[in-house]
Scaffold this motif. Structure first.
Motif, PDB file in Angstrom:
ATOM      1  N   ILE A  39      -8.460   9.320  18.419  1.00 36.92           N
ATOM      2  CA  ILE A  39      -9.545   8.565  19.048  1.00 36.92           C
ATOM      3  C   ILE A  39     -10.016   7.408  18.164  1.00 36.92           C
ATOM      4  CG2 ILE A  39     -11.926   8.711  19.879  1.00 36.92           C
ATOM      5  CD1 ILE A  39     -11.280  11.602  20.701  1.00 36.92           C
ATOM      6  N   THR A  40     -10.347   7.690  16.919  1.00 34.31           N
ATOM      7  CA  THR A  40     -10.869   6.652  16.025  1.00 34.31           C
ATOM      8  C   THR A  40      -9.815   5.587  15.747  1.00 34.31           C
ATOM      9  OG1 THR A  40     -12.254   8.330  14.995  1.00 34.31           O
ATOM     10  CG2 THR A  40     -12.010   6.268  13.823  1.00 34.31           C
ATOM     11  N   THR A  41      -8.585   6.004  15.549  1.00 35.66           N
ATOM     12  CA  THR A  41      -7.505   5.049  15.300  1.00 35.66           C
ATOM     13  C   THR A  41      -7.339   4.106  16.491  1.00 35.66           C
ATOM     14  OG1 THR A  41      -6.385   6.634  13.876  1.00 35.66           O
ATOM     15  CG2 THR A  41      -5.061   4.837  14.754  1.00 35.66           C
ATOM     16  N   CYS A  42      -7.403   4.644  17.701  1.00 35.05           N
ATOM     17  CA  CYS A  42      -7.269   3.800  18.898  1.00 35.05           C
ATOM     18  C   CYS A  42      -8.415   2.800  19.007  1.00 35.05           C
ATOM     19  CB  CYS A  42      -7.219   4.668  20.144  1.00 35.05           C
ATOM     20  SG  CYS A  42      -5.689   5.582  20.333  1.00 35.05           S
ATOM     21  N   LEU A  43      -9.633   3.228  18.659  1.00 29.29           N
ATOM     22  CA  LEU A  43     -10.774   2.309  18.707  1.00 29.29           C
ATOM     23  C   LEU A  43     -10.628   1.174  17.700  1.00 29.29           C
ATOM     24  CD1 LEU A  43     -13.717   4.840  19.104  1.00 29.29           C
ATOM     25  CD2 LEU A  43     -12.861   3.239  20.811  1.00 29.29           C
ATOM     26  N   ILE A  44     -10.169   1.493  16.498  1.00 34.61           N
ATOM     27  CA  ILE A  44     -10.006   0.460  15.471  1.00 34.61           C
ATOM     28  C   ILE A  44      -8.895  -0.513  15.848  1.00 34.61           C
ATOM     29  CG2 ILE A  44      -9.278   0.067  13.081  1.00 34.61           C
ATOM     30  CD1 ILE A  44     -10.887   2.562  12.360  1.00 34.61           C
ATOM     31  N   VAL A  45      -7.773   0.005  16.316  1.00 35.14           N
ATOM     32  CA  VAL A  45      -6.654  -0.862  16.723  1.00 35.14           C
ATOM     33  C   VAL A  45      -7.077  -1.746  17.885  1.00 35.14           C
ATOM     34  CG1 VAL A  45      -4.341  -0.852  17.730  1.00 35.14           C
ATOM     35  CG2 VAL A  45      -4.864   0.642  15.813  1.00 35.14           C
TER      36      VAL A  45
ATOM     37  N   SER B 187       0.833  -1.206   0.000  1.00 33.00           N
ATOM     38  CA  SER B 187       0.000   0.000   0.000  1.00 33.00           C
ATOM     39  C   SER B 187       0.867   1.256   0.000  1.00 33.00           C
ATOM     40  CB  SER B 187      -0.920   0.008   1.213  1.00 33.00           C
ATOM     41  OG  SER B 187      -0.166   0.215   2.390  1.00 33.00           O
ATOM     42  N   ASP B 188       2.179   1.080  -0.116  1.00 31.35           N
ATOM     43  CA  ASP B 188       3.154   2.187  -0.108  1.00 31.35           C
ATOM     44  C   ASP B 188       3.055   3.033   1.154  1.00 31.35           C
ATOM     45  OD1 ASP B 188       4.267   1.490  -2.565  1.00 31.35           O
ATOM     46  OD2 ASP B 188       2.741   2.618  -3.668  1.00 31.35           O
ATOM     47  N   GLY B 189       2.648   2.433   2.245  1.00 35.72           N
ATOM     48  CA  GLY B 189       2.557   3.148   3.512  1.00 35.72           C
ATOM     49  C   GLY B 189       1.377   4.110   3.571  1.00 35.72           C
ATOM     50  N   ASN B 190       0.416   3.967   2.660  1.00 29.08           N
ATOM     51  CA  ASN B 190      -0.723   4.883   2.609  1.00 29.08           C
ATOM     52  C   ASN B 190      -1.928   4.370   3.384  1.00 29.08           C
ATOM     53  OD1 ASN B 190       0.576   6.783   1.051  1.00 29.08           O
ATOM     54  ND2 ASN B 190       0.074   5.728  -0.846  1.00 29.08           N
ATOM     55  N   ILE B 191      -1.699   3.598   4.416  1.00 31.77           N
ATOM     56  CA  ILE B 191      -2.798   3.160   5.272  1.00 31.77           C
ATOM     57  C   ILE B 191      -3.187   4.368   6.124  1.00 31.77           C
ATOM     58  CG2 ILE B 191      -3.467   1.591   7.122  1.00 31.77           C
ATOM     59  CD1 ILE B 191      -1.444  -0.401   5.968  1.00 31.77           C
ATOM     60  N   PRO B 192      -4.452   4.757   6.120  1.00 35.31           N
ATOM     61  CA  PRO B 192      -4.830   6.037   6.730  1.00 35.31           C
ATOM     62  C   PRO B 192      -4.925   6.034   8.251  1.00 35.31           C
ATOM     63  CG  PRO B 192      -6.760   4.960   5.876  1.00 35.31           C
ATOM     64  CD  PRO B 192      -5.580   4.115   5.474  1.00 35.31           C
ATOM     65  N   LEU B 193      -4.268   5.111   8.920  1.00 31.64           N
ATOM     66  CA  LEU B 193      -4.294   5.146  10.381  1.00 31.64           C
ATOM     67  C   LEU B 193      -3.637   6.440  10.847  1.00 31.64           C
ATOM     68  CD1 LEU B 193      -3.451   1.510  11.480  1.00 31.64           C
ATOM     69  CD2 LEU B 193      -5.625   2.681  11.587  1.00 31.64           C
ATOM     70  N   GLY B 194      -4.322   7.142  11.727  1.00 29.94           N
ATOM     71  CA  GLY B 194      -3.828   8.411  12.209  1.00 29.94           C
ATOM     72  C   GLY B 194      -4.415   9.592  11.459  1.00 29.94           C
ATOM     73  N   ARG B 195      -5.127   9.329  10.373  1.00 26.57           N
ATOM     74  CA  ARG B 195      -5.762  10.401   9.609  1.00 26.57           C
ATOM     75  C   ARG B 195      -7.229  10.084   9.352  1.00 26.57           C
ATOM     76  NH1 ARG B 195      -1.011   9.214   6.858  1.00 26.57           N
ATOM     77  NH2 ARG B 195      -2.216   8.187   5.233  1.00 26.57           N
ATOM     78  N   LEU B 196      -7.850   9.369  10.262  1.00 28.63           N
ATOM     79  CA  LEU B 196      -9.237   8.956  10.092  1.00 28.63           C
ATOM     80  C   LEU B 196     -10.187  10.039  10.601  1.00 28.63           C
ATOM     81  CD1 LEU B 196      -8.905   5.302  11.381  1.00 28.63           C
ATOM     82  CD2 LEU B 196      -9.122   6.045   9.020  1.00 28.63           C
ATOM     83  N   PRO B 197     -11.426  10.050  10.099  1.00 32.94           N
ATOM     84  CA  PRO B 197     -12.415  10.968  10.673  1.00 32.94           C
ATOM     85  C   PRO B 197     -12.623  10.616  12.145  1.00 32.94           C
ATOM     86  CG  PRO B 197     -13.213  10.007   8.632  1.00 32.94           C
ATOM     87  CD  PRO B 197     -11.951   9.293   8.979  1.00 32.94           C
ATOM     88  N   GLY B 198     -12.618  11.590  12.989  1.00 33.86           N
ATOM     89  CA  GLY B 198     -12.749  11.359  14.424  1.00 33.86           C
ATOM     90  C   GLY B 198     -11.433  11.519  15.158  1.00 33.86           C
TER      91      GLY B 198
END
Length: 72
Positions: A51-57, A25-36
């Protein structure tokens, strides 16, 4: 096989899979830039609250733990 050996094997496989996904994915995983995720920029500082990244992880880790318990 010892239970700790199974855990180490599964965690190693998960790390390899996540590394392959990250690579292709060339490092383009949007963790850390999600809505929320909250980002506050001031003149001299930046505050970032993922907040949203922590919930998903947390949900992914919980699912992995559940699958490991079911696998035993």
């Amino acid at each position: 096989m010892l239970p700790i050996a199974k855990i180490l094997i599964v965690s190693g496989v998960l790390l390899i899979i996540s590394g392959v996904i990250w690579h292709f994915s060339d490092g383009n995983i949007p963790l850390g830039r999600l809505p929320g995720d909250i980002k506050i920029e001031g003149q001299n500082s930046t505050i970032y609250i993922p907040i949203t990244t922590c919930l998903i992880v947390s949900a992914v880790i919980g699912l992995v733990q559940y699958l490991i318990r079911m696998w035993k």
